[in-house]
Design a protein around this motif. Structure first.
Motif, PDB file in Angstrom:
ATOM      1  N   ASP A  98     -19.942 -16.929   8.222  1.00  0.00           N
ATOM      2  CA  ASP A  98     -18.959 -17.743   8.943  1.00  0.00           C
ATOM      3  C   ASP A  98     -19.077 -19.188   8.498  1.00  0.00           C
ATOM      4  N   ASP A 100     -18.654 -21.774  10.498  1.00  0.00           N
ATOM      5  CA  ASP A 100     -18.991 -22.686  11.601  1.00  0.00           C
ATOM      6  C   ASP A 100     -20.491 -22.934  11.725  1.00  0.00           C
ATOM      7  N   GLN A 102     -22.745 -20.939  12.448  1.00  0.00           N
ATOM      8  CA  GLN A 102     -23.432 -20.101  13.431  1.00  0.00           C
ATOM      9  C   GLN A 102     -24.299 -19.078  12.710  1.00  0.00           C
ATOM     10  N   ARG A 161     -24.366  -9.486  13.593  1.00  0.00           N
ATOM     11  CA  ARG A 161     -23.353 -10.421  13.104  1.00  0.00           C
ATOM     12  C   ARG A 161     -22.769  -9.853  11.816  1.00  0.00           C
ATOM     13  N   ARG A 205     -21.497 -23.275  17.591  1.00  0.00           N
ATOM     14  CA  ARG A 205     -20.767 -23.650  16.371  1.00  0.00           C
ATOM     15  C   ARG A 205     -20.722 -25.173  16.192  1.00  0.00           C
TER      16      ARG A 205
END
Ligand code: UDP
Ligand code: MG
Length: 312
Positions: A98, A100, A102, A161, A205
């Motif tokens: 991702d 962001d 995270q 994830r 995030r």
């Protein structure tokens, strides 16, 4: 002779992430310089963003030729983004991540070592906790994982994830599953291979907002169940059987009672309850069949998973 460095492709799905992209890129370049044994390339997927996401990506592309991108003609969702990334990635290793932050970039080294030194086909991550999440959401998430693992063969890990490091062989087998209704968490489990699970503490995030509302998550979980289990289809048979047995017992009871005591006609309210319940069960089962039918319908149309408008 010097051995050629292996290439590692990093797939980054982005949807309206103009703020996060520059921060993400800075962090990643630091990690890259700590891992000189690999070559890297970025595969940014602009998932039909309506802000300046594509401009940010192009700026990066202008100064760094390791940056590549695919830009969709509209928002196709993260699953489509992942698929496009896997199709375009040229690396011997492929990472999904991702934008962001995270998915902690420092874990990349550990993931790489698990695959190269310990011989795993894939290193995947899971959140050790669900801190910073509303309790009700955590509760439903747990229920979902318990349910889907009971009724499906794909091994779907709670808190997993999409952040994972895979070998080329695994990527090719994922690409072979070209279904339209993509539920990546299930697909990763379904293809098998040896996966090493690494846990980490949940991180907030860096910028922007999550795109997941509770309702979206709920619909997503239903899609996951439909995509990886046919167990709900047998609910109809289950209820049907129970109703038959109950009806038979009831009939015998009434028959005997009528023989012994005669039968004043009564029981209108209970009749209504029974009819409503049976009607409800029938509609529920039809709804379930409808869900599978609609997915089958979409699948037979054979539409492309995404449409690329621009790529470099
Ligand atoms: N994303 C995407 N398409 C979408 C929604 C999200 O490509 O339709 C991307 C998003 O830009 C981010 C990643 O998927 O890089 C995860 O999204 P988000 O952070 O909203 O999900 P969460 O981390 O809350 O599960
Ligand atoms: Mg996120």
């Amino acid at each position: 002779m010097k051995e050629e460095k292996k290439l590692c492709s990093i797939i980054v799905p982005c949807y309206n992430e103009e703020e996060a992209i520059p921060i993400y890129y800075e962090e990643m370049t630091k990690v890259f310089s700590d891992m000189p044994e690999l070559c890297f390339e970025f595969e940014f997927i602009d998932d039909g963003s309506s802000d300046d996401t594509l401009e940010r990506i192009k700026e990066l592309r202008a100064r760094d030729d390791r940056v590549h991108f695919v830009s969709f003609s509209r928002n196709f969702g993260k699953e489509a983004g992942i698929y496009a990334g896997l199709e375009h990635a040229k690396g011997d290793y492929v990472v999904i991540m991702d934008v962001d932050l995270q998915d902690p970039p420092y874990m990349l080294r550990k993931m790489y070592e698990s695959v190269v030194q310990e011989g795993y086909d894939c290193a995947a991550t899971r959140r050790a906790d669900r801190k910073g999440e509303p309790p009700i959401r955590s509760f439903f998430a747990r229920m979902f994982y318990r349910l889907i693992n009971r009724i499906s063969r794909a091994d779907i890990v709670d808190g997993a994830r999409d952040y994972r490091f895979m070998t080329r062989q695994m990527v090719d087998s994922i690409l072979a599953l070209s279904e339209y209704n993509r539920f990546s968490k299930g697909i990763f489990g379904w293809v098998g291979f040896r996966t090493k699970w690494l846990s980490y503490e949940n991180v907030e995030r860096v910028a922007g907002e999550t795109k997941w509302s509770f309702w979206k998550l709920f619909v997503y979980s239903l899609e996951g169940i439909v995509a990886f289990s046919t167990a709900p289809l047998s609910i109809a048979s289950f209820f049907g059987l129970i109703c038959c047995v109950l009806a038979l017992v009831g009939a015998v009871f009434i028959f005997i009672r009528a023989l012994l005591f005669g039968d004043p006609v009564s029981g209108w309210p209970s009749m209504v309850c029974i009819m409503t319940m049976l009607g409800g069960i029938q509609l529920l089962c039809m709804g379930i069949i409808g869900m599978y039918l609609s997915k089958t319908y979409l699948e037979t149309k054979n539409r492309p998973i995404y449409i690329s408008k621009e790529e470099e």
